[in-house]
Design an enzyme around this catalytic site. Structure first.
Site, PDB file in Angstrom:
ATOM      1  N   HIS A   1       0.812  -1.214   0.000  1.00  0.00           N
ATOM      2  CA  HIS A   1       0.000   0.000   0.000  1.00  0.00           C
ATOM      3  C   HIS A   1       0.846   1.265   0.000  1.00  0.00           C
ATOM      4  O   HIS A   1       0.413   2.305  -0.489  1.00  0.00           O
ATOM      5  CB  HIS A   1      -1.025  -0.042   1.131  1.00  0.00           C
ATOM      6  CG  HIS A   1      -2.162  -0.955   0.783  1.00  0.00           C
ATOM      7  ND1 HIS A   1      -2.179  -2.281   1.128  1.00  0.00           N
ATOM      8  CD2 HIS A   1      -3.262  -0.730   0.034  1.00  0.00           C
ATOM      9  CE1 HIS A   1      -3.269  -2.834   0.625  1.00  0.00           C
ATOM     10  NE2 HIS A   1      -3.947  -1.911  -0.034  1.00  0.00           N
TER      11      HIS A   1
ATOM     12  N   GLU B   1     -11.145 -10.973  -4.397  1.00  0.00           N
ATOM     13  CA  GLU B   1      -9.700 -10.890  -4.130  1.00  0.00           C
ATOM     14  C   GLU B   1      -9.184 -12.087  -3.343  1.00  0.00           C
ATOM     15  O   GLU B   1      -8.028 -12.131  -2.955  1.00  0.00           O
ATOM     16  CB  GLU B   1      -9.327  -9.565  -3.470  1.00  0.00           C
ATOM     17  CG  GLU B   1     -10.247  -9.057  -2.409  1.00  0.00           C
ATOM     18  CD  GLU B   1      -9.922  -7.618  -1.977  1.00  0.00           C
ATOM     19  OE1 GLU B   1      -8.934  -7.023  -2.433  1.00  0.00           O
ATOM     20  OE2 GLU B   1     -10.677  -7.109  -1.136  1.00  0.00           O
TER      21      GLU B   1
ATOM     22  N   ASP C   1      -4.654  -8.356  -4.217  1.00  0.00           N
ATOM     23  CA  ASP C   1      -4.832  -9.414  -3.218  1.00  0.00           C
ATOM     24  C   ASP C   1      -5.092 -10.767  -3.862  1.00  0.00           C
ATOM     25  O   ASP C   1      -4.676 -11.796  -3.336  1.00  0.00           O
ATOM     26  CB  ASP C   1      -5.984  -9.060  -2.267  1.00  0.00           C
ATOM     27  CG  ASP C   1      -5.503  -8.102  -1.192  1.00  0.00           C
ATOM     28  OD1 ASP C   1      -4.412  -8.334  -0.646  1.00  0.00           O
ATOM     29  OD2 ASP C   1      -6.207  -7.124  -0.906  1.00  0.00           O
TER      30      ASP C   1
ATOM     31  N   CYS D   1      -9.917  -3.438 -10.309  1.00  0.00           N
ATOM     32  CA  CYS D   1      -9.476  -2.209  -9.635  1.00  0.00           C
ATOM     33  C   CYS D   1      -8.115  -2.384  -8.978  1.00  0.00           C
ATOM     34  O   CYS D   1      -7.634  -1.482  -8.300  1.00  0.00           O
ATOM     35  CB  CYS D   1     -10.518  -1.741  -8.624  1.00  0.00           C
ATOM     36  SG  CYS D   1     -10.734  -2.883  -7.257  1.00  0.00           S
TER      37      CYS D   1
HETATM   38  C1  PEP Z   1      -6.705  -5.200  -4.556  1.00  0.00           C
HETATM   39  O1  PEP Z   1      -6.478  -6.013  -3.658  1.00  0.00           O
HETATM   40  O2  PEP Z   1      -6.425  -5.404  -5.748  1.00  0.00           O
HETATM   41  C2  PEP Z   1      -7.315  -3.888  -4.235  1.00  0.00           C
HETATM   42  C3  PEP Z   1      -7.683  -3.070  -5.174  1.00  0.00           C
HETATM   43  O3  PEP Z   1      -7.428  -3.566  -2.920  1.00  0.00           O
HETATM   44  P1  PEP Z   1      -6.184  -3.075  -2.036  1.00  0.00           P
HETATM   45  O4  PEP Z   1      -5.021  -2.865  -2.943  1.00  0.00           O
HETATM   46  O5  PEP Z   1      -6.573  -1.822  -1.362  1.00  0.00           O
HETATM   47  O6  PEP Z   1      -5.988  -4.220  -1.091  1.00  0.00           O
HETATM   48 MG    MG Z   2      -7.356  -5.718  -1.738  1.00  0.00          MG
END
Ligand code: PEP
Ligand code: MG
Length: 590
Positions: A211, A456, A480, A527
């Site tokens: 992140h 995910e 994920d 996403c």
């Molecule tokens: C993902 O896991 O692809 C996602 C978009 O959520 P995050 O990156 O916030 O875990």
């Molecule tokens: Mg995620």
């Protein structure tokens, strides 16, 4: 002497600037420049805080009971001595007068300089005094918190400028760009730098989809993570080139290398200007397939960048960033409602997908919480995302009510992260109903929302029919999905070479999810970071994806790929890639 450090490329472009080394525990102090005629006020502020700490420790020392351990008095002596240390005092003055750093920044910078000297000491007793220095600095910082700077930050001094050869020759200029080098920066601290003056970032740890990397990418400035010992090898104030395309740091570059990178930097700038012309062009393939390009945002005011980039909505609002870095004090319903409303209004009638809070794993509530989380064996497999929300129904209901109320102001999709079990789906649905009932009982207005689930976890991708019975749309969180399918911690650079978006198992789960949604006429988007990766655009189009959500800075590059693609021709090729044992090889050939 020039040397390079290799890491992972996470945010494109070239940054050239002086290194600012920041320890993760001090990343959240304010960083800004002060006007030249205000530096005396900043020096006075540090002095006042230091004197206050000195008086405080002296009082404690005087009040020590007679039978207090001798070591305690000796320790207080050490702290008093450190407070008067000439190197600390003169160093702080130097950073303020020569570089125009604000007081807190100057103090933490000088701490880093001295701390390194302690690290290099042979004598163990002296080496351990670093911890005392740290305590003393933390105390001064605490005092300064109560003495806000009377000085206004200088607007982006030097930050927006690109370093020129001349800057580099004028070694003592105060307004050259700065690049931030740290061992690690939590996503919450990274947010502090979002509006800041740094031209680039590099950290020792982190994976491509950690992140911290995601926030760096959203800032659209060059960044490298997983650069192992960068924060040890690079010294405060060194000149550093951050090559965010190649994932390389070049320290103390020679004039020839500088000229080469200066050229690359200008080329990158020209390419961006050229891409900007596509801003208002609809994303339609050569054979007429219309594609939706949405934005991922972390904060409500990120919508400005999304609109600027021509996004046709927000596909992922990571609401957890409203919850982070607040010492555990969560935002109440009003605060959340206003934040969601601001995002909705910012998108001017375009849809906004608000994901319910995804706290946990590499997104701790705050730094201190991360310490406790480290005691959990597997934070990524622990109490994260919807599991965290369902474990605290009043907290979750507060968020749900805030989202439902905000939906009065524009089209909203409510997205739930990390679902895997039918029971979780049913509990979530029951809580959404309950949130509506609570608002009804109080006569508070709320709007309609479409309900979506993130795919995910492989278990979710393998039980799509169950999900589609309950949800209006699905959004594939590839970050994920890859992590959980391949059992690779996405934040761990030591296994990042195995984090493979093209693994046949990952592609199979993505392909099946898109196909099932398309067959049932339900919306589906990606996403995760894969959506903004241009090397994957054609494959995703070929698999039937028509909705991509990514950082605003990636939208135009992906749009360019879409405008050049023929979706009908890509479909048979995508089927071949899917059937291949080595999909990455086929992707490279195409
Ligand atoms: C993902 O896991 O692809 C996602 C978009 O959520 P995050 O990156 O916030 O875990
Ligand atoms: Mg995620």
């Amino acid at each position: 002497m020039t040397f390079s450090v290799h890491g992972l490329a996470v945010s494109r472009g070239i940054a050239i600037g002086r290194a600012v080394l920041v320890a993760s525990s001090r990343a959240d102090v304010a960083h800004y420049f002060v006007e030249a005629d205000k530096t005396d006020e900043e020096i006075a502020r540090v002095r006042a805080a230091r004197n206050a700490v000195f008086d405080e420790i002296t009082r404690v020392q005087q009040d020590l009971p007679k039978d207090a351990p001798h070591e305690l008095a000796a320790l207080l002596d050490v702290h008093l001595m450190l407070l008067q240390d000439e190197q600390l005092i003169s160093g702080v003055k130097h950073w303020i007068t020569e570089r125009h750093y604000n007081a807190e920044w100057a103090l933490t910078t000088q701490y880093e300089v001295i701390a390194r000297q302690f690290d290099d000491m042979e004598d163990e007793y002296l080496r351990e005094r670093k911890a005392d220095l740290e305590q003393v600095v933390e105390r001064i910082l605490r005092h300064m918190k109560g003495m806000a700077s009377p000085v206004q930050p200088v607007e982006q001094a030097g930050a927006g400028r690109k370093a020129s050869q001349q800057d580099l020759l004028l070694d003592d200029t105060t307004d050259v760009p700065l690049v931030l080098i740290a061992h690690d920066i939590s996503p919450a601290d990274m947010m502090q730098f979002k509006q800041s003056l740094f031209a680039g970032f590099a950290t020792d740890v982190g994976g491509r989809t950690s992140h911290t990397a995601i926030v760096a990418r959203s800032m659209d400035i060059p960044a490298v993570v997983g650069a192992r010992s960068a924060s040890q090898l690079i010294q405060q104030d060194d000149w550093v080139i951050i090559d965010g395309d190649a994932g390389v740091l070049i320290v103390d570059p020679s004039p020839i290398i500088l000229a080469e990178y200066g050229f690359k930097q200008r080329q990158g700038e020209l390419e961006r200007q050229r891409l900007n012309r596509l801003r208002n062009t609809p994303a339609i393939t050569l054979d007429g397939a219309r594609v939706e390009l949405l934005a991922n945002i972390e904060m409500p005011d990120d919508t400005a960048g999304a609109v600027r980039a021509g996004a046709v909505g927000v596909g992922l609002f990571r609401s957890e960033f409203l919850f982070m870095g607040r010492s555990g004090k969560l935002p109440d319903e009003e605060e959340q409602y206003h934040a969601y409303r601001q995002a909705i209004e910012g998108m001017q009638g375009l849809p906004v997908t608000i994901r319910t809070v995804d706290i946990g794993a590499d997104k701790p509530l705050d730094r201190h919480a991360s310490k406790t989380q480290e005691t959990h064996l597997n934070p990524a497999l622990g109490l994260r995302a919807i599991r965290w929300s369902l474990a605290d129904p009043p907290m979750f209901l507060t968020q749900l009510r805030a989202i439902l109320r905000a939906a009065v102001h524009g089209p909203v999709n409510l997205l739930v992260p990390m679902l895997a079990h039918g029971t979780e789906i049913r509990q979530t649905m029951a809580l959404i109903d309950r949130a509506r009932a609570l608002l009804d009982n109080k006569g508070i207005a709320y709007g309609p929302v479409k309900l979506g689930a993130m795919i995910e976890i492989p278990a979710a991708a393998l039980t799509l029919k169950l999900f589609l019975r309950y949800f209006d749309f699905l959004s594939i969180g590839t970050n994920d999905l890859i992590q959980y399918t391949l059992a690779i911690d996405r934040a761990d650079e030591s296994v990042s070479h195995l984090y493979n978006p093209c693994h046949p198992a990952v592609l199979r789960l993505i392909a099946d999810t898109i196909a099932e949604c398309n067959a049932q006429g339900k919306g589906v988007s990606v996403c995760g970071e894969m959506a903004g990766d241009v090397t994957m655009t054609r494959l995703l189009l070929g698999l039937g994806l028509r909705s991509f959500s990514m950082h605003p800075s990636q939208i135009l590059t992906v749009k360019q790929q879409i405008l050049r693609a023929d979706a009908s021709k890509l479909a048979p090729w995508a089927a071949e890639v899917l059937a291949s044992e080595d999909p990455a090889a086929l992707l490279q050939q195409h």
